[in-house]
Design an enzyme around this catalytic site. Structure first.
Site, PDB file in Angstrom:
ATOM      1  N   TYR A  26      41.822  40.499  35.506  1.00 56.74           N
ATOM      2  CA  TYR A  26      41.284  38.511  35.167  1.00 56.74           C
ATOM      3  C   TYR A  26      42.055  38.036  36.846  1.00 56.74           C
ATOM      4  O   TYR A  26      43.836  38.739  36.645  1.00 56.74           O
ATOM      5  CB  TYR A  26      42.126  38.460  34.232  1.00 56.74           C
ATOM      6  CG  TYR A  26      42.026  36.501  34.211  1.00 56.74           C
ATOM      7  CD1 TYR A  26      40.929  36.052  34.170  1.00 56.74           C
ATOM      8  CD2 TYR A  26      43.095  35.358  34.147  1.00 56.74           C
ATOM      9  CE1 TYR A  26      40.880  34.853  34.118  1.00 56.74           C
ATOM     10  CE2 TYR A  26      42.791  34.845  34.318  1.00 56.74           C
ATOM     11  CZ  TYR A  26      42.315  33.413  33.897  1.00 56.74           C
ATOM     12  OH  TYR A  26      42.328  32.628  34.119  1.00 56.74           O
ATOM     13  N   ASP A  59      46.575  41.510  43.700  1.00 53.91           N
ATOM     14  CA  ASP A  59      46.915  39.857  42.560  1.00 53.91           C
ATOM     15  C   ASP A  59      48.085  40.320  42.563  1.00 53.91           C
ATOM     16  O   ASP A  59      48.165  40.849  40.562  1.00 53.91           O
ATOM     17  CB  ASP A  59      45.131  39.892  41.651  1.00 53.91           C
ATOM     18  CG  ASP A  59      45.771  38.285  40.881  1.00 53.91           C
ATOM     19  OD1 ASP A  59      46.703  37.511  40.986  1.00 53.91           O
ATOM     20  OD2 ASP A  59      44.547  38.503  39.813  1.00 53.91           O
ATOM     21  N   LYS A  95      52.640  32.393  38.359  1.00 54.66           N
ATOM     22  CA  LYS A  95      53.930  32.432  37.551  1.00 54.66           C
ATOM     23  C   LYS A  95      55.531  32.700  37.702  1.00 54.66           C
ATOM     24  O   LYS A  95      55.948  31.455  38.345  1.00 54.66           O
ATOM     25  CB  LYS A  95      53.601  33.808  37.009  1.00 54.66           C
ATOM     26  CG  LYS A  95      51.902  33.458  36.355  1.00 54.66           C
ATOM     27  CD  LYS A  95      51.516  34.467  35.008  1.00 54.66           C
ATOM     28  CE  LYS A  95      50.180  34.252  34.753  1.00 54.66           C
ATOM     29  NZ  LYS A  95      48.954  35.235  34.817  1.00 54.66           N
TER      30      LYS A  95
HETATM   31  C1  LIG Z   1      47.776  33.961  35.228  1.00 53.46           C
HETATM   32  C2  LIG Z   1      46.611  35.363  36.169  1.00 53.46           C
HETATM   33  C3  LIG Z   1      46.112  34.117  37.294  1.00 53.46           C
HETATM   34  C4  LIG Z   1      45.571  33.124  37.612  1.00 53.46           C
HETATM   35  O1  LIG Z   1      46.520  31.540  37.411  1.00 53.46           O
HETATM   36  P1  LIG Z   1      46.322  30.597  37.102  1.00 53.46           P
HETATM   37  O2  LIG Z   1      48.149  30.328  37.604  1.00 53.46           O
HETATM   38  O3  LIG Z   1      46.406  30.267  35.322  1.00 53.46           O
HETATM   39  O4  LIG Z   1      45.926  30.067  37.680  1.00 53.46           O
HETATM   40  C5  LIG Z   1      45.368  35.141  38.523  1.00 53.46           C
HETATM   41  N1  LIG Z   1      45.884  36.630  38.190  1.00 53.46           N
HETATM   42  C6  LIG Z   1      46.234  37.436  37.408  1.00 53.46           C
HETATM   43  C7  LIG Z   1      46.299  38.520  37.512  1.00 53.46           C
HETATM   44  C8  LIG Z   1      47.371  36.564  36.495  1.00 53.46           C
HETATM   45  O5  LIG Z   1      47.710  37.119  35.150  1.00 53.46           O
END
Ligand SMILES: *Cc1c(COP(=O)(O)O)cnc(C)c1O
Length: 432
Positions: free
Chosen positions: A146, A240, A268
């Site tokens: 994701y 990511d 995060k």
């Molecule tokens: C949470 C998450 C996102 C998206 O971040 P948001 O602040 O919710 O837009 C992207 N990549 C990964 C791996 C994530 O866990």
């Protein structure tokens, strides 16, 4: 025993009158665990309290953002001080330099960094940059990873999509994903084949530890192999690290596995509980961004002084490494404890993890990609979740999310969780 939940229930009914599904993010609706959502009143340390005054040990930790736990006194203190200087300038200020310097020092592959407001925004901008820099169109993404809700990446996108069994979102035109090449996670052969098929691949984006189809660490050689192949083929490697950044260790997954990507996405943890994202990488690539370069990206609230204060304070508290040692010890204790109880209870469970990210899959088989993750019995997870909630343990309300511990989780908290899993697993056995 059932939980007191009349206030949360009432708030949910009211919320539904004004908000789609009553929530601002789908997983919060608790649909995957067949119950109505909790409404939270406050949170402190490892604990979270709902509107009915139930107290839980929180293993969501704001989806991994709160590595220091809730309401860390130093973070709150610095934020309060910062508020005296205003809430947003929409102009440059010194804290931006401080956090950029801290990020580039901690993560050497990031020579320049741009702050944004969410992980989604970081990923979206990184992809645009990779396409702009390479002049190529296609992107490789892995099943079950994701990367936020950017159209071209909303295909087999893990958790939310997985649980509601909507691999694709309506409203994403097929053209949006026609340049997305979807590959199985942890399969270097498939990756190599895909790269050989076309020379129009701008980048590959990967969660170095997958954390949105449960927790799936990379197989030995997967990230390394990708690094070599991308380098040989002028493809940018995007990590990511929205979850793993400053979580696996201070330098993130790239330091942990000793792989240097071209671009990194963060989020995060670096917001310390505020909405922050960032993307950064090699200086020659980052210079492609406006105002230096031809790739446009902007943000009204980007670099917000309050959010950066929370983020920077968090990074400063993480820097000496003590937090990571504590997290490692406690997460190992947690996983070992849960495995032991599962064996004793005779429940088929595969407990995966990487440092403070953990996941309990209800399947006898090892999990290494999206296909194997989907074999987990989500009905059993739902039963487990609900029993654990009754016992005062708040797990993520979906099989396919990571369970996070924070520095505020004590050894006693961990033992309380392990003890509760005994009842949780008994419940799982009974629904067979
Ligand atoms: C949470 C998450 C996102 C998206 O971040 P948001 O602040 O919710 O837009 C992207 N990549 C990964 C791996 C994530 O866990």
């Amino acid at each position: 025993m059932s939980l007191k939940d009349s206030t949360s229930g009432k708030l949910f009914d009211l919320a539904k009158e004004y908000m789609p599904g009553g929530v601002n993010s789908p997983v919060r609706a608790f649909k995957a665990v067949n119950r109505s959502p909790l409404f939270i009143k406050k949170a402190e340390g490892s604990k979270i309290f709902d509107a009915d005054d139930n107290e839980y040990i929180d293993l969501i930790c704001s989806w991994g953002a709160l590595i220091l736990g809730h309401s860390h006194p130093q973070v709150i203190g610095e934020v309060k001080k910062a508020l005296d200087y205003g809430t947003s300038y929409g102009l440059s200020h010194e804290a931006e330099i401080k956090i950029a310097r801290e990020i580039t020092r901690a993560v050497p592959s990031i020579e320049r960094v741009r702050m944004v407001n969410s992980g989604t925004e970081a990923v979206m901008s990184a992809i645009r940059l990779a396409r702009g820099f390479t002049g190529k169109k296609k992107i490789i993404k892995f099943e079950g990873c994701y990367h936020g809700h950017f159209d071209p990446l909303l295909v087999k996108a893990g958790s939310g999509a997985m649980t509601l069994s909507m691999p694709d979102s309506k409203g994403v035109p097929p053209e949006s994903i026609e340049n997305t090449i979807l590959l199985p996670y942890n399969d270097l052969d498939e990756f190599e084949k895909a790269v050989k098929k076309t020379d129009d691949i701008s980048c590959v984006i990967v969660e170095p530890v997958a954390g949105n189809m449960g927790v799936i660490p990379p197989k030995d050689g997967f990230l390394q192999g990708m690094r070599e192949i991308t380098r040989d083929n002028d493809i940018l490697l995007i990590f990511d690290e929205v979850i793993t950044g400053f979580r696996l260790c201070y330098g993130g997954a790239q330091d942990y596995y000793k792989i240097s990507p071209d671009i990194t996405c963060l989020g995060k943890v670096i917001g310390g509980g505020f909405p922050v994202g960032a993307y950064g990488g090699r200086a020659d690539i980052m210079e492609y961004i406006a105002p230096e370069g031809p790739v446009y990206q902007a943000g009204t609230l980007s670099g917000n002084p309050i959010a950066l204060t929370a983020g920077l304070t968090t990074l400063e508290l993480l820097k000496d490494g003590g937090v990571y040692e504590n997290l490692r010890k406690n997460s190992k204790r947690l996983r070992d404890g849960i495995r032991e109880i599962a064996t004793e209870a005779g429940v088929d469970a595969f407990v995966s993890g990487a440092e403070s990210m953990s996941c309990i899959f209800f399947t006898p088989d090892a999990i290494h990609d999206y296909k194997s993750a989907k074999k987990s019995d989500t009905k059993k997870y739902a039963a487990f979740f609900n029993k654990m909630l009754e016992e005062g343990i708040l797990l993520p309300p979906s099989q396919f999310e990571s369970l996070f511990i924070s520095d505020a989780h004590t050894k006693e908290d961990i033992d309380t969780i392990i003890e509760a899993t005994e009842k949780g697993f008994a419940e799982v056995k009974s629904i067979r």
